[in-house]
Scaffold this active site. Structure first.
Site, PDB file in Angstrom:
ATOM      1  N   LYS A   1      -9.002  -4.053  -3.644  1.00  0.00           N
ATOM      2  CA  LYS A   1      -7.587  -4.345  -3.932  1.00  0.00           C
ATOM      3  C   LYS A   1      -7.322  -5.852  -4.009  1.00  0.00           C
ATOM      4  O   LYS A   1      -6.373  -6.275  -4.667  1.00  0.00           O
ATOM      5  CB  LYS A   1      -6.684  -3.728  -2.856  1.00  0.00           C
ATOM      6  CG  LYS A   1      -6.575  -2.209  -2.883  1.00  0.00           C
ATOM      7  CD  LYS A   1      -5.504  -1.746  -1.878  1.00  0.00           C
ATOM      8  CE  LYS A   1      -5.472  -0.248  -1.700  1.00  0.00           C
ATOM      9  NZ  LYS A   1      -4.433   0.195  -0.742  1.00  0.00           N
TER      10      LYS A   1
ATOM     11  N   ASP B   1       0.847  -1.195   0.000  1.00  0.00           N
ATOM     12  CA  ASP B   1       0.000   0.000   0.000  1.00  0.00           C
ATOM     13  C   ASP B   1       0.894   1.261   0.000  1.00  0.00           C
ATOM     14  O   ASP B   1       2.056   1.185   0.419  1.00  0.00           O
ATOM     15  CB  ASP B   1      -0.863  -0.065   1.264  1.00  0.00           C
ATOM     16  CG  ASP B   1      -1.604   1.204   1.525  1.00  0.00           C
ATOM     17  OD1 ASP B   1      -2.424   1.600   0.692  1.00  0.00           O
ATOM     18  OD2 ASP B   1      -1.343   1.836   2.580  1.00  0.00           O
TER      19      ASP B   1
ATOM     20  N   ASP C   1      -7.355  -2.072   2.538  1.00  0.00           N
ATOM     21  CA  ASP C   1      -6.381  -3.149   2.317  1.00  0.00           C
ATOM     22  C   ASP C   1      -6.898  -4.512   2.771  1.00  0.00           C
ATOM     23  O   ASP C   1      -6.217  -5.525   2.586  1.00  0.00           O
ATOM     24  CB  ASP C   1      -5.071  -2.835   3.074  1.00  0.00           C
ATOM     25  CG  ASP C   1      -4.432  -1.545   2.599  1.00  0.00           C
ATOM     26  OD1 ASP C   1      -4.364  -1.340   1.370  1.00  0.00           O
ATOM     27  OD2 ASP C   1      -4.023  -0.736   3.448  1.00  0.00           O
TER      28      ASP C   1
ATOM     29  N   ASP D   1      -2.187  -0.566   5.708  1.00  0.00           N
ATOM     30  CA  ASP D   1      -2.538   0.161   6.932  1.00  0.00           C
ATOM     31  C   ASP D   1      -4.021   0.414   7.152  1.00  0.00           C
ATOM     32  O   ASP D   1      -4.387   0.940   8.199  1.00  0.00           O
ATOM     33  CB  ASP D   1      -1.843   1.532   6.949  1.00  0.00           C
ATOM     34  CG  ASP D   1      -2.533   2.530   6.030  1.00  0.00           C
ATOM     35  OD1 ASP D   1      -2.822   2.171   4.874  1.00  0.00           O
ATOM     36  OD2 ASP D   1      -2.822   3.646   6.487  1.00  0.00           O
TER      37      ASP D   1
ATOM     38  N   ASP E   1      -0.244   5.121   0.867  1.00  0.00           N
ATOM     39  CA  ASP E   1      -0.476   6.085   1.955  1.00  0.00           C
ATOM     40  C   ASP E   1      -0.603   5.403   3.311  1.00  0.00           C
ATOM     41  O   ASP E   1      -1.406   4.491   3.492  1.00  0.00           O
ATOM     42  CB  ASP E   1      -1.745   6.900   1.687  1.00  0.00           C
ATOM     43  CG  ASP E   1      -1.472   8.038   0.729  1.00  0.00           C
ATOM     44  OD1 ASP E   1      -0.502   8.774   0.954  1.00  0.00           O
ATOM     45  OD2 ASP E   1      -2.226   8.175  -0.250  1.00  0.00           O
TER      46      ASP E   1
HETATM   47  O1  LIG Z   1      -6.336   6.781  -1.653  1.00  0.00           O
HETATM   48  C1  LIG Z   1      -6.447   6.690  -0.415  1.00  0.00           C
HETATM   49  O2  LIG Z   1      -7.445   7.122   0.175  1.00  0.00           O
HETATM   50  C2  LIG Z   1      -5.379   6.029   0.380  1.00  0.00           C
HETATM   51  O3  LIG Z   1      -4.383   5.534  -0.436  1.00  0.00           O
HETATM   52  P1  LIG Z   1      -3.651   4.147  -0.099  1.00  0.00           P
HETATM   53  O4  LIG Z   1      -4.560   3.067  -0.550  1.00  0.00           O
HETATM   54  O5  LIG Z   1      -2.366   4.227  -0.863  1.00  0.00           O
HETATM   55  O6  LIG Z   1      -3.423   4.122   1.370  1.00  0.00           O
HETATM   56 MG   LIG Z   2      -3.009   3.109   3.053  1.00  0.00          MG
END
Ligand SMILES: O=C(O)COP(=O)(O)O
Ligand SMILES: [Mg+2]
Length: 226
Positions: free
Chosen positions: A150, A9, A177, A173, A11
């Site tokens: 995902k 992942d 996910d 996180d 963010d």
């Molecule tokens: O787009 C988001 O809200 C978070 O992005 P991520 O899936 O990379 O954590």
């Molecule tokens: Mg994330």
């Protein structure tokens, strides 16, 4: 156990608390011999650029599974799920003042600024027939099809790479996910992860954010799993 690839992942996982890219996590990923796929709720060009600048191969899952590419020189494959999300957005817009994030580039779902009452919005959506759900990543609230996530994106991309989803270790996180952890062979949540992802994780790191991603990879290496 032996795994053939990682799916990571962006963010909250390879970033710092302020959302900057975590450079030690980048360095660690660059040392790996196994392929590393990025999986994100962000738009496809963001995911591809991040992959490119990290030095990975360009295999990405973007828009929470709605868009995937296996290499930089191949176009993205997009799900046709935006229309259903737009219907739900129109409905919700009658009740809340909503702000779309990256609407020009987002092709398969809608991401919203986190400044409205999520639980109230969920309750209202339940009265409607749309096949969509609201997922809070702590960075945005996504209006997404219930048929896309995902995990399904990972199955699709793994097939394109000649692998199975179970060949991957997933690192992440947050709530977006969860299905990716379920599809992968092993799931590692970073310490800043939310309750939902920690519940389905096989392992939770002690360190947070990018330090947690480094710890996760070192944990896999020390066990000889990658
Ligand atoms: O787009 C988001 O809200 C978070 O992005 P991520 O899936 O990379 O954590
Ligand atoms: Mg994330």
């Amino acid at each position: 156990m032996k795994f053939k690839a990682l799916v990571v992942d962006i963010d909250g996982t390879i970033t710092c608390a302020n959302r900057e890219l975590h450079l030690e996590a980048v360095k660690k990923m660059r040392t790996l011999k196994v392929p590393v796929v990025l999986a994100t709720g962000n738009i496809l060009c963001y995911a591809r650029t991040t992959s490119r600048l990290i030095g990975l191969g360009g295999a990405v899952i973007a828009e929470n599974g709605g868009a995937v590419t296996v290499r930089y020189d191949l176009n993205g494959i997009f799900e046709g799920s935006l229309e259903e999300c737009e219907k739900a957005f129109s409905f919700l817009s009658k009740h809340f003042k909503l702000t779309k994030l990256d609407p020009t580039y987002r092709k398969t779902e809608i991401a919203l600024r986190r400044d409205f009452d999520l639980e109230k919005a969920r309750a209202l959506l339940e009265t409607q027939p749309f096949d969509v759900e609201l997922v809070d990543t702590k960075y945005a609230i996504h209006v997404k099809s219930i048929k896309i996530n995902k995990g399904i994106g990972l199955q699709k991309l793994a097939g394109m790479m000649g692998l199975e989803a179970e060949d991957f270790v997933a690192i992440g996180d947050s709530a977006n996910d969860v299905e990716m952890f379920e599809a992968a062979g092993f799931g590692i949540a970073v310490a800043n992860g939310d309750d939902r992802i920690k519940e389905v994780a096989n392992y939770v790191t002690e360190a947070s954010f990018g330090d947690g991603a480094v710890e996760a990879i070192e944990f896999l290496e020390s066990n000889g799993w990658i």
